[in-house]
Motif scaffolding. Structure first.
Motif, PDB file in Angstrom:
ATOM      1  N   THR A  76       0.800  -1.212   0.000  1.00  0.00           N
ATOM      2  CA  THR A  76       0.000   0.000   0.000  1.00  0.00           C
ATOM      3  C   THR A  76       0.834   1.263   0.000  1.00  0.00           C
ATOM      4  N   ILE A  77       1.851   1.322   0.858  1.00  0.00           N
ATOM      5  CA  ILE A  77       2.678   2.502   0.964  1.00  0.00           C
ATOM      6  C   ILE A  77       4.073   2.150   0.486  1.00  0.00           C
ATOM      7  N   SER A  78       4.718   3.092  -0.205  1.00  0.00           N
ATOM      8  CA  SER A  78       6.043   2.810  -0.755  1.00  0.00           C
ATOM      9  C   SER A  78       7.017   2.397   0.337  1.00  0.00           C
ATOM     10  N   THR A  79       7.859   1.405   0.023  1.00  0.00           N
ATOM     11  CA  THR A  79       8.877   0.962   0.966  1.00  0.00           C
ATOM     12  C   THR A  79      10.156   1.789   0.855  1.00  0.00           C
ATOM     13  N   ASP A  80      10.182   2.736  -0.042  1.00  0.00           N
ATOM     14  CA  ASP A  80      11.364   3.573  -0.234  1.00  0.00           C
ATOM     15  C   ASP A  80      11.097   4.965   0.314  1.00  0.00           C
ATOM     16  N   PRO A  81      11.772   5.383   1.419  1.00  0.00           N
ATOM     17  CA  PRO A  81      11.524   6.698   2.005  1.00  0.00           C
ATOM     18  C   PRO A  81      11.794   7.844   1.050  1.00  0.00           C
ATOM     19  N   GLY A  82      12.641   7.626   0.021  1.00  0.00           N
ATOM     20  CA  GLY A  82      12.947   8.686  -0.916  1.00  0.00           C
ATOM     21  C   GLY A  82      12.031   8.713  -2.124  1.00  0.00           C
ATOM     22  N   ALA A  83      11.069   7.809  -2.187  1.00  0.00           N
ATOM     23  CA  ALA A  83      10.180   7.727  -3.346  1.00  0.00           C
ATOM     24  C   ALA A  83       9.157   8.855  -3.327  1.00  0.00           C
ATOM     25  N   PRO A  84       8.593   9.199  -4.497  1.00  0.00           N
ATOM     26  CA  PRO A  84       7.532  10.205  -4.522  1.00  0.00           C
ATOM     27  C   PRO A  84       6.375   9.779  -3.621  1.00  0.00           C
ATOM     28  N   LYS A  85       5.653  10.770  -3.110  1.00  0.00           N
ATOM     29  CA  LYS A  85       4.590  10.456  -2.162  1.00  0.00           C
ATOM     30  C   LYS A  85       3.473   9.661  -2.839  1.00  0.00           C
ATOM     31  N   HIS A  86       2.858   8.809  -2.049  1.00  0.00           N
ATOM     32  CA  HIS A  86       1.720   8.011  -2.474  1.00  0.00           C
ATOM     33  C   HIS A  86       0.487   8.605  -1.813  1.00  0.00           C
ATOM     34  N   MET A  87      -0.650   8.608  -2.507  1.00  0.00           N
ATOM     35  CA  MET A  87      -1.841   9.238  -1.926  1.00  0.00           C
ATOM     36  C   MET A  87      -2.245   8.595  -0.607  1.00  0.00           C
ATOM     37  N   LEU A  88      -1.989   7.283  -0.442  1.00  0.00           N
ATOM     38  CA  LEU A  88      -2.373   6.635   0.811  1.00  0.00           C
ATOM     39  C   LEU A  88      -1.428   6.976   1.954  1.00  0.00           C
ATOM     40  N   ASP A  89      -0.262   7.579   1.655  1.00  0.00           N
ATOM     41  CA  ASP A  89       0.579   8.118   2.720  1.00  0.00           C
ATOM     42  C   ASP A  89      -0.177   9.184   3.511  1.00  0.00           C
ATOM     43  N   GLU A  90      -1.130   9.843   2.836  1.00  0.00           N
ATOM     44  CA  GLU A  90      -1.867  10.931   3.457  1.00  0.00           C
ATOM     45  C   GLU A  90      -2.835  10.459   4.540  1.00  0.00           C
ATOM     46  N   LEU A  91      -2.997   9.141   4.672  1.00  0.00           N
ATOM     47  CA  LEU A  91      -3.835   8.603   5.747  1.00  0.00           C
ATOM     48  C   LEU A  91      -3.124   8.650   7.096  1.00  0.00           C
TER      49      LEU A  91
ATOM     50  N   MET B 236     -11.781  10.335   6.093  1.00  0.00           N
ATOM     51  CA  MET B 236     -11.731   8.875   6.032  1.00  0.00           C
ATOM     52  C   MET B 236     -13.106   8.237   6.208  1.00  0.00           C
ATOM     53  N   HIS B 237     -14.146   9.049   6.360  1.00  0.00           N
ATOM     54  CA  HIS B 237     -15.475   8.515   6.643  1.00  0.00           C
ATOM     55  C   HIS B 237     -16.153   7.948   5.396  1.00  0.00           C
ATOM     56  N   VAL B 238     -17.046   7.000   5.637  1.00  0.00           N
ATOM     57  CA  VAL B 238     -17.955   6.512   4.596  1.00  0.00           C
ATOM     58  C   VAL B 238     -18.891   7.652   4.205  1.00  0.00           C
ATOM     59  N   PRO B 239     -19.140   7.887   2.920  1.00  0.00           N
ATOM     60  CA  PRO B 239     -20.079   8.944   2.521  1.00  0.00           C
ATOM     61  C   PRO B 239     -21.455   8.737   3.150  1.00  0.00           C
ATOM     62  N   GLY B 240     -21.948   9.777   3.805  1.00  0.00           N
ATOM     63  CA  GLY B 240     -23.267   9.708   4.416  1.00  0.00           C
ATOM     64  C   GLY B 240     -23.296   9.014   5.762  1.00  0.00           C
ATOM     65  N   ALA B 241     -22.135   8.613   6.282  1.00  0.00           N
ATOM     66  CA  ALA B 241     -22.077   7.940   7.576  1.00  0.00           C
ATOM     67  C   ALA B 241     -20.780   8.341   8.270  1.00  0.00           C
ATOM     68  N   ARG B 242     -20.845   8.656   9.540  1.00  0.00           N
ATOM     69  CA  ARG B 242     -19.652   9.059  10.288  1.00  0.00           C
ATOM     70  C   ARG B 242     -18.937   7.810  10.810  1.00  0.00           C
ATOM     71  N   ARG B 243     -18.439   7.024   9.876  1.00  0.00           N
ATOM     72  CA  ARG B 243     -17.732   5.786  10.203  1.00  0.00           C
ATOM     73  C   ARG B 243     -16.478   5.682   9.349  1.00  0.00           C
ATOM     74  N   LEU B 244     -15.421   5.144   9.933  1.00  0.00           N
ATOM     75  CA  LEU B 244     -14.208   4.868   9.172  1.00  0.00           C
ATOM     76  C   LEU B 244     -14.510   3.877   8.055  1.00  0.00           C
TER      77      LEU B 244
ATOM     78  N   ARG C 142       3.846  10.751   7.282  1.00  0.00           N
ATOM     79  CA  ARG C 142       4.157  11.795   6.306  1.00  0.00           C
ATOM     80  C   ARG C 142       3.473  13.100   6.705  1.00  0.00           C
ATOM     81  N   ARG C 143       4.096  14.216   6.336  1.00  0.00           N
ATOM     82  CA  ARG C 143       3.570  15.514   6.729  1.00  0.00           C
ATOM     83  C   ARG C 143       2.246  15.823   6.039  1.00  0.00           C
ATOM     84  N   GLU C 144       2.104  15.437   4.762  1.00  0.00           N
ATOM     85  CA  GLU C 144       0.867  15.715   4.035  1.00  0.00           C
ATOM     86  C   GLU C 144      -0.258  14.846   4.588  1.00  0.00           C
ATOM     87  N   ARG C 145      -1.418  15.441   4.818  1.00  0.00           N
ATOM     88  CA  ARG C 145      -2.552  14.693   5.336  1.00  0.00           C
ATOM     89  C   ARG C 145      -3.733  14.832   4.387  1.00  0.00           C
TER      90      ARG C 145
END
Length: 264
Positions: free
Chosen positions: A2-17, A38-46, A147-150
């Motif tokens: 899911t997330i890159s194993t290389d710390p120097g790689a370009p950011k992955h969108m799932l890093d923002e989690l 991170m919520h389900v649309p229309g529901a306050r659930r992860l 990662r700093r980006e959220r």
């Protein structure tokens, strides 16, 4: 993975989690805090698909330790929730190896709240990527920092995953949504499957999601087509840009809310 194993790689969108991992004996521990994006649309659930992405990360990192320098690819991944997932607070995942065979690796994850309340369990299996030239970077580490980006917009919107009518979701291929082998990330494929099912049950959330990855989604968009009967969903995932090949199948079950469930 899911997330890159290389710390120097370009950011992955799932890093923002905001999921960070650390060693825990022979296993791994991961933690992140739930935000409204991170919520389900229309529901306050992860989203259950986010738990699937985090499970893929933890188990995939354990697989990397065993299979290094070869890159592991996910074969199967499932998440089973005890109850509707929370809307806020930290989530912790504790992963351990179940089997480290010559051809297949299996690991399991237990997800809990900050108060150690059980939330869900997940299991995943992996094999080595068929291409022997695909290897992990020398800087590989199982410990991933936050990662700093959220994530600032809903995950499906961030991924460009759109519901296209009843039972259909479309996920485009994007450069920041690929895995270590350069194909569409398995956690994002879980998102597409979830969106297809939830389009048939607006306002509900998933209590379980199981995925079988049949072949990589190389081109995209990935089209997820779902059927729902008595709360149980079946999903086909196809790589529409690659001859509409079947890239995976999924099953999902929804939590029954006050809304009547219609067969679709």
């Amino acid at each position: 993975m899911t997330i890159s194993t290389d710390p120097g790689a370009p950011k992955h969108m799932l890093d923002e989690l905001g999921f960070a991992t650390t060693r825990a004996g022979e296993g791994l521990r991961g933690e992140a805090s739930i935000t409204p994006a991170m919520h389900v649309p229309g529901a306050r659930r992860l989203r259950t698909s986010i738990l699937a992405a985090w499970a893929d990360t933890l188990t995939g990192l354990l697989a990397c330790q065993v299979m290094a320098p070869r890159v592991p690819v996910t074969l199967e991944l499932d998440v089973q929730s005890y109850r509707p997932l929370p809307s806020a607070g930290p989530v912790q995942g504790h992963a351990r190896i179940v089997k480290a065979g010559h051809s297949v690796f299996v690991a399991t994850v237990e997800f809990t709240s900050a108060g150690a309340e059980p939330l869900a369990i997940a299991n995943a299996s992996f094999m080595m990527a068929p291409n022997p030239g695909l290897t992990l970077p020398p800087s590989f580490s199982v410990e991933l920092p936050v990662r700093r980006e959220r994530l600032v917009k809903p995950l499906a919107e961030r991924a460009g995953c759109e519901r296209r009518g009843s039972g259909v979701a479309v996920l485009p291929r994007s450069e920041d949504g690929l895995n270590a082998s350069g194909t569409v990330n398995g956690g994002l494929i879980a998102l597409a499957a979830e969106e297809a099912v939830l389009s048939l049950a607006p306002g509900d959330s998933l209590c379980s999601l199981g995925l079988r990855y049949l072949q990589p989604a190389r081109v995209g968009p990935v089209i997820a087509t779902a059927r729902l009967r008595n709360g149980l969903g079946q999903v086909e995932l196809r790589d529409s840009g690659n001859g509409d090949r079947l890239t995976g199948i999924a099953t999902a079950r929804i939590f029954h809310g006050t809304r009547a469930i219609r067969d679709r």
